[in-house]
Design a protein around this motif. Structure first.
Motif, short mmCIF file in Angstrom:
data_model
loop_
_atom_site.label_atom_id
_atom_site.label_comp_id
_atom_site.label_asym_id
_atom_site.label_seq_id
_atom_site.Cartn_x
_atom_site.Cartn_y
_atom_site.Cartn_z
N THR A 98 1.17 -1.58 0.19
CA THR A 98 -0.38 -0.24 0.56
C THR A 98 1.16 1.34 -0.30
N ILE A 99 1.48 1.11 0.85
CA ILE A 99 2.72 2.36 0.62
C ILE A 99 2.95 2.73 -0.63
N VAL A 100 4.23 1.43 -1.28
CA VAL A 100 4.92 2.00 -2.63
C VAL A 100 3.92 2.36 -3.33
N GLY A 101 2.37 1.39 -3.68
CA GLY A 101 1.48 1.80 -4.90
C GLY A 101 0.73 3.24 -4.22
N GLU A 102 0.49 3.52 -3.47
CA GLU A 102 -0.15 4.89 -3.25
C GLU A 102 0.52 6.04 -2.68
N LEU A 103 1.70 5.44 -2.20
CA LEU A 103 3.15 7.07 -2.72
C LEU A 103 3.27 7.12 -4.13
N ALA A 104 3.07 6.30 -5.87
CA ALA A 104 4.27 5.96 -6.33
C ALA A 104 2.19 6.83 -7.33
N VAL A 105 1.13 6.77 -6.83
CA VAL A 105 -0.28 7.04 -7.50
C VAL A 105 0.34 8.29 -6.89
N VAL A 106 0.28 8.83 -5.86
CA VAL A 106 -0.92 10.04 -5.49
C VAL A 106 0.74 11.17 -5.83
N SER A 107 1.96 10.20 -6.05
CA SER A 107 3.11 11.47 -6.37
C SER A 107 2.33 11.95 -8.13
N LEU A 108 2.16 11.08 -9.12
CA LEU A 108 1.41 11.46 -10.06
C LEU A 108 0.98 11.85 -10.86
N ALA A 109 -0.37 11.95 -9.93
CA ALA A 109 -1.36 12.26 -9.22
C ALA A 109 -1.56 14.70 -9.28
N GLY A 114 -0.67 19.86 -9.84
CA GLY A 114 0.29 20.78 -9.44
C GLY A 114 0.53 21.62 -10.68
N ARG A 115 1.45 21.00 -11.07
CA ARG A 115 2.29 21.29 -12.52
C ARG A 115 1.90 21.57 -13.62
N LEU A 116 1.24 20.57 -14.43
CA LEU A 116 0.82 20.57 -16.00
C LEU A 116 -0.31 21.11 -16.08
N ARG A 117 -0.20 21.60 -17.03
CA ARG A 117 -2.02 22.66 -17.38
C ARG A 117 -2.90 21.85 -18.79
N PHE A 118 -4.00 21.11 -18.02
CA PHE A 118 -4.66 20.98 -19.57
C PHE A 118 -6.15 21.40 -18.96
N LEU A 172 -2.28 16.52 -0.20
CA LEU A 172 -1.28 17.67 -0.07
C LEU A 172 0.54 17.28 -1.41
N LEU A 173 -0.05 16.52 -2.17
CA LEU A 173 1.32 16.74 -3.19
C LEU A 173 1.09 17.57 -4.03
N ARG A 174 0.11 17.63 -4.87
CA ARG A 174 -0.53 19.19 -5.67
C ARG A 174 -0.44 20.44 -4.99
N GLN A 175 -0.52 20.84 -3.84
CA GLN A 175 0.23 21.89 -2.94
C GLN A 175 1.53 22.00 -3.11
N HIS A 176 2.41 20.61 -2.95
CA HIS A 176 4.15 20.51 -2.84
C HIS A 176 4.18 20.68 -4.06
N PHE A 177 3.96 19.78 -5.42
CA PHE A 177 4.56 20.88 -7.02
C PHE A 177 3.62 21.91 -7.09
N MET A 286 6.67 17.19 8.18
CA MET A 286 5.14 17.83 8.72
C MET A 286 5.53 19.41 8.14
N ALA A 287 6.60 19.89 9.44
CA ALA A 287 7.11 21.62 9.69
C ALA A 287 7.77 22.01 7.97
N ARG A 288 7.67 21.23 6.80
CA ARG A 288 8.70 21.46 5.97
C ARG A 288 7.19 22.11 4.88
N VAL A 289 6.29 20.25 5.21
CA VAL A 289 5.11 20.92 3.97
C VAL A 289 4.12 21.72 4.26
N GLY A 290 3.78 22.25 5.58
CA GLY A 290 3.50 23.13 5.73
C GLY A 290 3.33 24.71 5.63
N LEU A 291 4.67 24.56 5.99
CA LEU A 291 5.58 26.33 5.49
C LEU A 291 5.37 26.27 4.11
N ARG A 292 5.14 24.70 3.01
CA ARG A 292 5.34 25.33 1.36
C ARG A 292 3.49 25.80 1.48
#
Length: 292
Positions: A98-109, A114-118, A172-177, A286-292
């Motif tokens: 679950t950790i490996v699969g979810e991190l792969a999926v949510v990082s791509l999403a 967050g970065r692409l425009r469509f 969370l990752l969308r806001q980060h990217f 978590m502190a770094r993510v919050g600052l971003r």
């Protein structure tokens, strides 16, 4: 005399502020210590009960130090007919996948949002966020019927696949990217890098703090999940740890409290190890993510 008084006034004010800050710090420490004791009491009672005989667990007044110490509870849990080793193995497989699969999926999403425009990006993201308003319990029956029809019911895949997507993790990752420096990607494109290489070599390494924090949260929620295995798993050999703890209940509904407490203590050891080892890294992430 007037000049010396004027010179002493700022120092006196500084000393008063320091005393006030010290008093506030002491009061905070006292309150937090009392709260820590309150939250620790149930865990200490569980550890104490795991080393007692069944009849001694609920005796009054409460005896914190077991006498005699009943180590057989742990022996029964780990080497008995219903050993926890099998349940720990199943939970480990589900958690790691679950950790490996979810991190792969949510990082791509998250990168896509967050970065692409469509076209329709914002509307699609709002619809995606709106799905989080649906209670997870409403999806249990449709999920059960779906996995039963495709032949994945009563398999560990029925626990792994639903965990590969998360609205919170994607957000969370969308806001980060989205807050990452755009100049890095533009410079890479000028050098001829493709979108995949920009994602894998530039923006994904920058997301390590967020990924680390998400990995710890995924571990905790997946390891302690009881509802999913209860619905999706029927064979005892595929039980995870939370569901395996129910096997210490007899057919007439009575619970072997000593072994049950020993199993509960054993089940929280991995969570405590992860927390103790990665506590500093998790808090900084978590502190770094919050600052971003």
């Amino acid at each position: 005399m007037t000049a010396s008084t004027e010179l002493m006034a700022p120092r006196a004010g500084y000393l008063r502020r320091k005393r006030k800050e010290r008093l506030v710090w002491l009061l905070r420490g006292l309150v937090m210590s009392l709260l820590a004791i309150v939250f620790l009491v149930p865990f200490l009672w569980m550890i104490s009960s795991s080393l007692k005989q069944n009849l001694d667990i609920f005796e009054l007044p409460l005896r914190w130090i077991p006498d005699p110490v009943e180590w057989r509870n742990y022996i029964q849990v780990w080497t008995g007919e219903r050993s926890m080793l099998r349940y720990f193995g199943n939970s480990t497989i589900v958690v790691v996948a679950t950790i490996v699969g979810e991190l792969a999926v949510v990082s791509l999403a998250g990168y896509a949002f967050g970065r692409l425009r469509f076209k329709g990006q914002n509307a699609l993201f709002l619809v995606f966020l709106a799905t989080s308003m649906v209670p997870a319990q409403l999806l249990l029956v449709p999920r059960f019927m779906f996995f039963q029809q495709i032949g994945l019911y009563d398999t560990l895949w029925a626990l792994i696949l639903p965990g590969l997507s998360s609205v919170f993790a994607t957000f969370l990752l969308r806001q980060h990217f989205a807050s990452a420096p755009r100049e890095l990607g533009e410079a890479a494109r000028i050098d001829g890098a493709g979108e995949w290489r920009i994602f894998a070599r530039i923006y994904l390494p920058l997301a390590r703090p967020a990924l680390a924090a998400l990995a710890i949260l995924i571990f905790d929620s997946t390891w302690n999940d009881f509802e999913g295995p209860l619905i999706m798993i029927s064979s005892e050999e595929k039980y995870t740890v939370p569901l395996g703890l129910t096997r210490f209940m007899s057919d007439d509904g009575t619970v072997s409290m000593g072994p049950a407490m020993a199993g509960s203590v054993s089940s929280i050891i991995p969570v405590l190890i992860i927390f103790i080892v990665f506590q500093r890294h998790f808090m900084s992430s978590m502190a770094r993510v919050g600052l971003r």
